[in-house]
Design a protein around this motif. Sequence first.
Motif, PDB file in Angstrom:
ATOM      1  N   ASP A  68      52.327  42.007  37.973  1.00 55.65           N
ATOM      2  CA  ASP A  68      52.328  43.371  38.506  1.00 55.65           C
ATOM      3  C   ASP A  68      50.935  43.990  38.462  1.00 55.65           C
ATOM      4  N   ALA A  69      50.227  43.792  37.351  1.00 53.92           N
ATOM      5  CA  ALA A  69      48.877  44.349  37.219  1.00 53.92           C
ATOM      6  C   ALA A  69      47.942  43.750  38.269  1.00 53.92           C
ATOM      7  N   CYS A  70      48.044  42.455  38.488  1.00 53.88           N
ATOM      8  CA  CYS A  70      47.200  41.800  39.498  1.00 53.88           C
ATOM      9  C   CYS A  70      47.606  42.211  40.913  1.00 53.88           C
ATOM     10  N   TYR A  71      48.912  42.301  41.149  1.00 56.49           N
ATOM     11  CA  TYR A  71      49.441  42.633  42.478  1.00 56.49           C
ATOM     12  C   TYR A  71      48.939  43.986  42.956  1.00 56.49           C
ATOM     13  N   ILE A  72      49.046  44.988  42.083  1.00 58.90           N
ATOM     14  CA  ILE A  72      48.643  46.335  42.500  1.00 58.90           C
ATOM     15  C   ILE A  72      47.122  46.457  42.549  1.00 58.90           C
ATOM     16  N   THR A  73      46.407  45.641  41.755  1.00 56.84           N
ATOM     17  CA  THR A  73      44.945  45.659  41.787  1.00 56.84           C
ATOM     18  C   THR A  73      44.408  45.148  43.113  1.00 56.84           C
ATOM     19  N   VAL A  74      45.122  44.245  43.732  1.00 54.39           N
ATOM     20  CA  VAL A  74      44.704  43.692  45.024  1.00 54.39           C
ATOM     21  C   VAL A  74      44.784  44.744  46.123  1.00 54.39           C
ATOM     22  N   ILE A  75      45.702  45.710  45.986  1.00 48.24           N
ATOM     23  CA  ILE A  75      45.999  46.639  47.088  1.00 48.24           C
ATOM     24  C   ILE A  75      45.414  48.036  46.881  1.00 48.24           C
ATOM     25  N   LEU A  76      45.730  48.676  45.755  1.00 54.05           N
ATOM     26  CA  LEU A  76      45.447  50.110  45.619  1.00 54.05           C
ATOM     27  C   LEU A  76      43.977  50.490  45.458  1.00 54.05           C
ATOM     28  N   PRO A  77      43.162  49.776  44.670  1.00 54.31           N
ATOM     29  CA  PRO A  77      41.754  50.215  44.551  1.00 54.31           C
ATOM     30  C   PRO A  77      41.038  50.306  45.885  1.00 54.31           C
ATOM     31  N   LYS A  78      41.215  49.298  46.749  1.00 57.75           N
ATOM     32  CA  LYS A  78      40.573  49.315  48.060  1.00 57.75           C
ATOM     33  C   LYS A  78      41.072  50.493  48.894  1.00 57.75           C
ATOM     34  N   ALA A  79      42.402  50.716  48.879  1.00 58.13           N
ATOM     35  CA  ALA A  79      42.969  51.832  49.644  1.00 58.13           C
ATOM     36  C   ALA A  79      42.474  53.165  49.107  1.00 58.13           C
ATOM     37  N   SER A  80      42.363  53.292  47.783  1.00 60.50           N
ATOM     38  CA  SER A  80      41.907  54.539  47.169  1.00 60.50           C
ATOM     39  C   SER A  80      40.446  54.814  47.504  1.00 60.50           C
ATOM     40  N   ILE A  81      39.609  53.791  47.422  1.00 63.84           N
ATOM     41  CA  ILE A  81      38.178  53.959  47.743  1.00 63.84           C
ATOM     42  C   ILE A  81      37.991  54.298  49.217  1.00 63.84           C
ATOM     43  N   ASN A  82      38.758  53.636  50.094  1.00 60.53           N
ATOM     44  CA  ASN A  82      38.660  53.931  51.526  1.00 60.53           C
ATOM     45  C   ASN A  82      39.012  55.381  51.825  1.00 60.53           C
ATOM     46  N   SER A  83      40.082  55.884  51.182  1.00 61.43           N
ATOM     47  CA  SER A  83      40.478  57.280  51.408  1.00 61.43           C
ATOM     48  C   SER A  83      39.427  58.243  50.866  1.00 61.43           C
TER      49      SER A  83
END
Length: 316
Positions: A68-83
């Motif tokens: 779970d920790a790896c799964y969400i790390t793949v998706i959310l940081p990039k989306a958060s930085i882009n926003s």
Amino acid sequence: MSNFTTVNEFLLMGFSDIRELQIIYSFLFLLIFLATLLGNLLIVTVTTIDRRLHTPMFFFLRNLSVVDACYITVILPKASINSLLNSRAISKSECVAQIFLVVFFFYVELTCLAIMAHDRYVAICHPLHYTMIMSPRVCMQMTLTCLLTGLLYAGFHTGYTFRLPFCQSNVIHQFFCDIPSLLKLSCSETFSNEMIIIASGLGVGGGCFTFIIASYVGIFSTVLKFPVKEDQRKAFSTCIPHIIVVLVFLISGFYVYLRPPSVSTSIEDMILSVFYSVIPPFLNPIIYSLRNKQIKESVQTVIKRTIFFLEDSKNY
């Protein structure tokens, strides 16, 4: 045509074009990411430190928390930085890596949930043979099988997707790279890709779902025979949230991946993708672990030891 088929960069979609909302979404994603990371790392820590939790059930809980920790790390940081930066660009190599990791962790999470359901079935329905059936060697073999088959599964789907030329557009109508959104951008025939996704999705997802439901049916049939109503209530209160998370995870994933790309809508896909990429990693520590009495006691013990250590270090 070659000038149109070479795409070195894609553009991701955001949840809003309004700058103020982009910043809000960015901080919301960041908070969810940090909370998910903290919860899962806490589970990994206590199940590793506390020797009383070195059992098959907590071994699989620890594996799920790592995934779970790896799964969400793949998706959310990039989306958060882009926003936050109002940037939508993602390179092709980053997109390849993201798709591979998303598919890999999705597969491993699903198979891990199936194994955990089987573990609970053996513990409740065959308690006398539990230590023999779920021996450390068997647990390790099942885990390694999930990881190795997950690598093959993710590698095949990633390679089969990026063999396609992309010339329609470079705008991915999603807040992260996923296969259905990329198929819409291809200027070649994607029928074989769609059929493979459907076949593999029904085979792996449907197989795991059937296995999980069969395990819980066996669990419920045994629990209903318990003479004490309080034991029945505890068992149902533990199992039902597990089933709800699995259903949310699978139904949202199936709906996005198994629909023909031509009939999907961007906003709908983006919202549904949150339910299989963000919500399960966020809720799993609460539902599977932090509601468990042994986990809560171990967490309290670790926190007390940490506070005592810090105070002792300060005095020293």
